[in-house]
Design a protein around this motif. Sequence first.
Motif, PDB file in Angstrom:
ATOM      1  N   ASP A 331     -11.847 -48.418   0.997  1.00 20.18           N
ATOM      2  CA  ASP A 331     -11.312 -47.062   0.819  1.00 20.18           C
ATOM      3  C   ASP A 331     -10.711 -46.933  -0.581  1.00 20.18           C
ATOM      4  O   ASP A 331      -9.790 -46.157  -0.794  1.00 20.18           O
ATOM      5  N   GLY A 332     -11.238 -47.722  -1.534  1.00 21.71           N
ATOM      6  CA  GLY A 332     -10.636 -47.817  -2.858  1.00 21.71           C
ATOM      7  C   GLY A 332     -11.086 -46.715  -3.802  1.00 21.71           C
ATOM      8  O   GLY A 332     -11.986 -45.948  -3.510  1.00 21.71           O
ATOM      9  N   THR A 333     -10.423 -46.681  -4.993  1.00 22.57           N
ATOM     10  CA  THR A 333      -9.376 -47.596  -5.401  1.00 22.57           C
ATOM     11  C   THR A 333      -8.016 -46.916  -5.544  1.00 22.57           C
ATOM     12  O   THR A 333      -7.119 -47.476  -6.190  1.00 22.57           O
ATOM     13  N   SER A 334      -7.855 -45.728  -5.026  1.00 24.15           N
ATOM     14  CA  SER A 334      -6.588 -45.040  -5.205  1.00 24.15           C
ATOM     15  C   SER A 334      -5.993 -44.685  -3.847  1.00 24.15           C
ATOM     16  O   SER A 334      -6.745 -44.353  -2.927  1.00 24.15           O
ATOM     17  N   PRO A 335      -4.653 -44.754  -3.695  1.00 18.33           N
ATOM     18  CA  PRO A 335      -3.738 -45.086  -4.780  1.00 18.33           C
ATOM     19  C   PRO A 335      -3.528 -46.578  -5.046  1.00 18.33           C
ATOM     20  O   PRO A 335      -3.201 -46.960  -6.154  1.00 18.33           O
ATOM     21  N   ILE A 336      -3.723 -47.455  -4.033  1.00 15.73           N
ATOM     22  CA  ILE A 336      -3.306 -48.850  -4.264  1.00 15.73           C
ATOM     23  C   ILE A 336      -4.311 -49.880  -3.755  1.00 15.73           C
ATOM     24  O   ILE A 336      -3.977 -51.062  -3.652  1.00 15.73           O
ATOM     25  N   SER A 337      -5.529 -49.485  -3.427  1.00 17.68           N
ATOM     26  CA  SER A 337      -6.486 -50.438  -2.853  1.00 17.68           C
ATOM     27  C   SER A 337      -7.552 -50.827  -3.866  1.00 17.68           C
ATOM     28  O   SER A 337      -8.290 -49.962  -4.338  1.00 17.68           O
ATOM     29  N   PRO A 338      -7.679 -52.104  -4.209  1.00 16.44           N
ATOM     30  CA  PRO A 338      -8.743 -52.528  -5.114  1.00 16.44           C
ATOM     31  C   PRO A 338     -10.078 -52.628  -4.379  1.00 16.44           C
ATOM     32  O   PRO A 338     -10.131 -52.523  -3.149  1.00 16.44           O
ATOM     33  N   PHE A 339     -11.141 -52.855  -5.124  1.00 14.54           N
ATOM     34  CA  PHE A 339     -12.468 -53.035  -4.534  1.00 14.54           C
ATOM     35  C   PHE A 339     -12.729 -54.498  -4.166  1.00 14.54           C
ATOM     36  O   PHE A 339     -13.880 -54.921  -4.115  1.00 14.54           O
ATOM     37  N   ASP A 340     -11.693 -55.242  -3.920  1.00 17.25           N
ATOM     38  CA  ASP A 340     -11.815 -56.668  -3.616  1.00 17.25           C
ATOM     39  C   ASP A 340     -12.024 -56.850  -2.114  1.00 17.25           C
ATOM     40  O   ASP A 340     -11.100 -56.701  -1.316  1.00 17.25           O
TER      41      ASP A 340
END
Length: 503
Positions: A331-340
């Motif tokens: 659900d990236g990348t905003s506000p706090i989720s990276p694509f990792d």
Amino acid sequence: MIDLLLTDGFVVTMDKQRRLLQNGGVAINKGRIIDVGNSEDLNKKYQAKKVIDCKGHVIMPGFIDAHGHGGHSLFKTIASDNIGDWMPIITTAYKHFVTDEFWYYEGKLSALERLKCGVTTGVSVMGSVPRSDNPIFSINHAKAYTEIGVREIVCTGPANPPWPQSFSRWKDGKRIVEEVTFDQAIKGAEAVIEALNHSHNDHIRAFITPYVIVTSVNSSAPTPLESLHRLTDHDKMQARLVRSIAKKYDTRIHSDAFGGMIHLAAKEKEFSLFGPDVHLQHCRGISFDEVKILAETGTNVSASPGFGSINARTPVTELIEMGTTVAITTDGTSPISPFDMFQAMRRMQLLQQAALRDYYYLPPGKLLEMVTIDAAKCVGWDDEIGSLEIGKKADVITVNFNQPHLTPAFMHVHRLVYQAVGSDVDTVIVDGNVVMENRIVNTVDEKQVLDEANEEAWATVKRAGLEPFMQPTSYFWGHARAYLDERRFNKEEFEQKMEVKIL
């Protein structure tokens, strides 16, 4: 002479037998996998134009991120301290303050981050609420992904009513506001699908994506039982149009769903968006009856681990046990989720184990399935990607185990899930092309992508007046809990200042 041979790695196939091969390799020719097996046998059998020595590396399918957002990579962490107001702030920026070029520069940054985390296929919903008033946004985004070399599934469709809604385009630094009807938003989504689905040598696909499957209830959280009455005429019309577009273009449907929506939609099945050609993101707070509906209709589910799952859990384990295909997404990348995807797997496991108070839910093998072969099934692409099998497209990554945190080299799947991070991905191959090797990107000048992204992000921040939402609060340092006791966002003042109307 074949194109490419990967040798001497630990191969995680994700095939039907879930074979794990010590000292294994993968043979690739003309963009497809032609053999998977023992390295010694492959070396005797094939001569290759290029050989990659994978000693000390895991060879595995590329990750598939079945839900993320186009645009978000240039808004990372903005308004994350105003999380209750984040949606209207960022949605207003998307609707009125991004340029056509924004989508190209953000797309390059988004694709680059995914690439360097081992994501070879990523879903991108255009904006926070999908923006479909003009196809140029999606077209520019897809162009960027193609240049980086990552597969993209572009998702766009109508926002929720009321209609018409105002949107802005920027020409020569000037803002042009247009009132857009629901019909225009639908036609814009159709234009995207017509232009992009199976385009760029099938690196790009396009799904029809209404914001949510039922527009008349809460669009971002479960709806209380006493508010679940009936579908509105707009709900029915939208579902009918979405289904007809999917059929017309032979494409799939992607949307969000929350508790109550599935029950409501199932009451009038001719207007429901369920089935094997559908995947629904979130599904937080759904009831067990709704779990059964999804399982019985063969509807796919994708879910991202986040704080919202604490208040209203996605019943991932129940869905799996009922036979539903479930993918883990960023659900990236905003506000706090990276694509990792490595981080996403661990967070999902922790949330489900904590909710169920059971350490044994979601073992490592299942988690890895949920970001590879299950994710491929979720997006309807498992016939060609998601596993290392003869005949499939050669979307392959290697993970470097020659590092302290991944040594000793045993229990490789456990190590991938529990200790690896995105930056451990060393080599990425998409469609047989080596897009990244030794963490060096071969398709673009990485520094130029970052410089262009920074420039476009700052220009957008200033244009949209987002600077106040970037400042730390007075409780940022030295406090156990944050408060936002200064007034940063007032809907009426914000609308007046920005000359917009927030729905």
